[in-house]
Design a protein around this motif. Structure first.
Motif, PDB file in Angstrom:
ATOM      1  N   HIS A   5       9.251  -1.974 -42.295  1.00 15.09           N
ATOM      2  CA  HIS A   5       9.638  -1.879 -40.880  1.00 15.09           C
ATOM      3  C   HIS A   5       8.619  -2.593 -39.989  1.00 15.09           C
ATOM      4  CE1 HIS A   5      13.296   0.498 -40.851  1.00 15.09           C
ATOM      5  NE2 HIS A   5      12.835   1.075 -41.938  1.00 15.09           N
ATOM      6  N   GLU A   6       7.365  -2.490 -40.341  1.00 13.34           N
ATOM      7  CA  GLU A   6       6.323  -3.183 -39.577  1.00 13.34           C
ATOM      8  C   GLU A   6       6.511  -4.700 -39.690  1.00 13.34           C
ATOM      9  OE1 GLU A   6       1.490  -3.493 -39.697  1.00 13.34           O
ATOM     10  OE2 GLU A   6       2.402  -1.557 -40.192  1.00 13.34           O
ATOM     11  N   VAL A   7       6.840  -5.167 -40.885  1.00 13.87           N
ATOM     12  CA  VAL A   7       7.085  -6.601 -41.084  1.00 13.87           C
ATOM     13  C   VAL A   7       8.283  -7.047 -40.258  1.00 13.87           C
ATOM     14  CG1 VAL A   7       7.895  -8.310 -42.783  1.00 13.87           C
ATOM     15  CG2 VAL A   7       5.995  -6.797 -43.351  1.00 13.87           C
ATOM     16  N   ALA A  41       9.455  -5.643 -37.531  1.00 14.52           N
ATOM     17  CA  ALA A  41       9.069  -5.610 -36.112  1.00 14.52           C
ATOM     18  C   ALA A  41       8.205  -6.815 -35.774  1.00 14.52           C
ATOM     19  CB  ALA A  41       8.331  -4.315 -35.794  1.00 14.52           C
ATOM     20  N   THR A  42       7.293  -7.167 -36.673  1.00 18.02           N
ATOM     21  CA  THR A  42       6.424  -8.322 -36.448  1.00 18.02           C
ATOM     22  C   THR A  42       7.224  -9.616 -36.455  1.00 18.02           C
ATOM     23  OG1 THR A  42       4.583  -7.129 -37.467  1.00 18.02           O
ATOM     24  CG2 THR A  42       4.355  -9.516 -37.283  1.00 18.02           C
ATOM     25  N   GLN A  43       8.202  -9.703 -37.364  1.00 17.10           N
ATOM     26  CA  GLN A  43       9.064 -10.895 -37.394  1.00 17.10           C
ATOM     27  C   GLN A  43       9.858 -11.012 -36.098  1.00 17.10           C
ATOM     28  OE1 GLN A  43      11.251 -10.170 -41.023  1.00 17.10           O
ATOM     29  NE2 GLN A  43      10.026 -11.651 -42.179  1.00 17.10           N
ATOM     30  N   THR A  44      10.348  -9.889 -35.611  1.00 13.75           N
ATOM     31  CA  THR A  44      11.103  -9.883 -34.355  1.00 13.75           C
ATOM     32  C   THR A  44      10.215 -10.351 -33.209  1.00 13.75           C
ATOM     33  OG1 THR A  44      12.470  -8.066 -35.180  1.00 13.75           O
ATOM     34  CG2 THR A  44      12.473  -8.436 -32.798  1.00 13.75           C
ATOM     35  N   LYS A  45       8.975  -9.836 -33.153  1.00 18.63           N
ATOM     36  CA  LYS A  45       8.034 -10.267 -32.117  1.00 18.63           C
ATOM     37  C   LYS A  45       7.729 -11.755 -32.248  1.00 18.63           C
ATOM     38  CE  LYS A  45       5.661  -5.842 -31.560  1.00 18.63           C
ATOM     39  NZ  LYS A  45       4.403  -5.105 -31.783  1.00 18.63           N
ATOM     40  N   LEU A  46       7.548 -12.199 -33.498  1.00 19.61           N
ATOM     41  CA  LEU A  46       7.253 -13.608 -33.742  1.00 19.61           C
ATOM     42  C   LEU A  46       8.396 -14.490 -33.256  1.00 19.61           C
ATOM     43  CD1 LEU A  46       5.505 -15.861 -34.941  1.00 19.61           C
ATOM     44  CD2 LEU A  46       6.588 -15.407 -37.152  1.00 19.61           C
ATOM     45  N   GLU A  47       9.627 -14.089 -33.566  1.00 15.09           N
ATOM     46  CA  GLU A  47      10.793 -14.855 -33.115  1.00 15.09           C
ATOM     47  C   GLU A  47      10.849 -14.903 -31.588  1.00 15.09           C
ATOM     48  OE1 GLU A  47      14.109 -12.999 -35.067  1.00 15.09           O
ATOM     49  OE2 GLU A  47      13.504 -13.756 -37.042  1.00 15.09           O
TER      50      GLU A  47
END
Length: 136
Positions: A93-95, A97-103
């Motif tokens: 889930h952290e990954v 969320a981080t991918q979403t932030k990165l996008e």
């Protein structure tokens, strides 16, 4: 459905026929385990002095002890696996969320980069106009 297997084994120097739905190899493994226990106990002088009933009870207690120790190990391993599974779930889930932030940051970067390019074009256009107006 599985078929019943009959396997001749030797336990404590006596021949027995074990029956079960498990494989013959598995039933032999059980007999081997019991023989190992008998060998361990026969090495103890105090065991050899006990009467047959007490020897049998002692053997049963030790086999039950082995069983419960393994059950506890499995329980502990399952609990550890659950903890690790939860940690893995959290990390996934952290990954995400981080991918979403990165996008989102990549989109913001592209937007700002486009605005920068447009601003550069405007600057060049204004500089050109300024130079043209100075020439006039």
């Amino acid at each position: 459905m599985n078929t019943m297997n009959d396997v001749e084994v030797i336990i404590n120097n006596k021949r027995y026929t074990l029956s079960g739905y498990e494989s013959g190899d598995y039933l032999q493994k059980i007999a081997s385990y019991i023989n190992t226990k008998h060998t361990e106990f026969k090495m103890m002088e105090s065991y050899n002095k006990l009467d047959v009933d007490m020897r049998n009870i002692l053997m049963q207690i030790n086999i039950a002890d082995d069983y419960f120790k393994v059950v506890n190990q499995v329980k502990d391993m399952n609990e550890e696996a659950d903890v690790k599974g939860n940690e893995l779930f959290d990390l996934k889930h952290e990954v995400i969320a981080t991918q979403t932030k990165l996008e989102a940051l990549q989109k913001e970067y592209e937007k700002l980069h486009n605005e920068y390019n447009e601003a550069q074009k405007t600057i060049i256009k204004l500089q050109t106009e300024l130079e043209d107006s100075k020439k006039k």
